[in-house]
Design an enzyme around this catalytic site. Structure first.
Site, PDB file in Angstrom:
ATOM      1  N   ASP A 202       0.816  -1.219   0.000  1.00 13.09           N
ATOM      2  CA  ASP A 202       0.000   0.000   0.000  1.00 13.09           C
ATOM      3  C   ASP A 202       0.849   1.268   0.000  1.00 13.09           C
ATOM      4  O   ASP A 202       0.316   2.366  -0.122  1.00 13.09           O
ATOM      5  CB  ASP A 202      -0.928  -0.011   1.231  1.00 13.09           C
ATOM      6  N   SER A 226      -6.820   5.252   0.005  1.00 15.16           N
ATOM      7  CA  SER A 226      -7.147   3.937  -0.542  1.00 15.16           C
ATOM      8  C   SER A 226      -8.638   3.668  -0.377  1.00 15.16           C
ATOM      9  O   SER A 226      -9.213   3.934   0.675  1.00 15.16           O
ATOM     10  CB  SER A 226      -6.353   2.843   0.177  1.00 15.16           C
ATOM     11  N   GLN A 276      -5.409  -1.948  -6.816  1.00 14.14           N
ATOM     12  CA  GLN A 276      -5.962  -0.985  -5.855  1.00 14.14           C
ATOM     13  C   GLN A 276      -6.640   0.161  -6.586  1.00 14.14           C
ATOM     14  O   GLN A 276      -6.136   0.647  -7.599  1.00 14.14           O
ATOM     15  CB  GLN A 276      -4.868  -0.420  -4.951  1.00 14.14           C
TER      16      GLN A 276
END
Length: 284
Positions: A202, A226, A276
């Site tokens: 991430d 996110s 993502q």
């Protein structure tokens, strides 16, 4: 390697070592580093730890997660695990992260008992060796020493193969590649390596969606967050050995950006795939 780097890594590993509160319920904490919200990779990594603690057979092969609300770094996070299915080959878990009585994150993870089958994989791109590249923390420390202090920065050695976000001065190709590894030594538990890769995945991925626009997450006029995160684990790897994270952004629009990633071991094996989508909002 500096002793401080191993300490920073140990601190991140300690964050992933959840407290068992009750059957299927675990408690996680956050580091004291003055963040306004919890780092998304931390919540994802802790949720995967919670899921794995309830699984007796198999290793994680996929996870799908949604970030629902910003996490409060001053409060503990409760992880409530739902044992969806225990099969002979596959085990499924659902995890909800809760703060102040509300869900802030949810994850579904599937675990698979190893089997033989057909095999193929993308080849690893040809890139410079990580030893020839400068660690990201050195660049960040030179530009802004305060940003390089937190454990999440010191615990991982990240080296940009493509142009560093700190050097973006105009539109770039929709691709970003970094070498990364834990900045120290980890034990042999494969769950820990999977959780640490989830944590690390991430850190740079969504920023890839800003490369075609010549800016980065460091731009105070851009808000990144996110929204969802998915990973597939294809084979064994160690997070304390060099991994190439090849990232690409196929699209952005409507204040959202999509990025994909392929994680290769240094000997060229495809170890994981990542996707993502995130909020990319311009602040006027």
């Amino acid at each position: 390697m500096m002793v401080g780097m191993q300490t920073a890594l140990d601190n991140v590993v300690a964050l992933l070592d959840l407290e068992a509160v009750e059957v299927n319920i675990f408690r996680g904490r956050s580091p004291d580093d003055d963040r306004q919200r919890i780092f998304g990779g931390q919540v994802a990594g802790q949720a995967l730890v919670a899921a794995a603690r309830t699984v007796e057979r198999g290793s994680v092969h996929s996870l799908h997660a949604y970030f629902l609300r910003a996490g409060d770094p001053k409060a503990p996070v409760l992880y409530d695990v739902d044992r969806i299915r225990d099969g002979r080959s596959f085990t499924t878990r659902r995890v909800v992260a809760i703060q102040h009585g509300r869900a802030i994150f949810q994850l579904a993870a599937s675990f698979h008992v190893a089997e033989d089958g057909y095999e193929h994989a993308d080849p690893m791109p040809e890139v410079p060796d990580p030893e020839s590249l400068q660690p990201r923390t050195k660049r960040i420390q030179a530009a802004d020493p305060a940003r390089a202090r937190p454990d999440r920065m010191q615990a991982l050695d990240i080296r940009y193969v493509t142009t560093s976000p700190l050097d973006r001065s105009g539109p770039l190709p929709p691709r970003q590649m970094v070498w990364m590894r834990a900045n120290g030594t980890l034990g042999d538990d494969p769950v820990l390596h999977a959780c640490l890769l989830t944590y690390a995945s991430d850190m740079t991925l969504l920023d890839t969606a800003l490369a075609p626009h010549g800016t980065s997450a460091a731009n105070p006029r851009v808000m990144l967050a996110s929204l969802d995160h998915a990973m597939w684990f294809h084979g064994p790897f160690r997070a304390d050995e060099w991994l190439l994270y090849d990232q690409h952004t196929p699209a952005a629009g409507g204040a959202r950006g999509l990025a994909t990633g392929r994680v290769f071991t240094r000997d060229g094996r495809l170890a994981a795939s990542v996707v993502q989508e995130g909020l990319i909002r311009r602040i006027e």
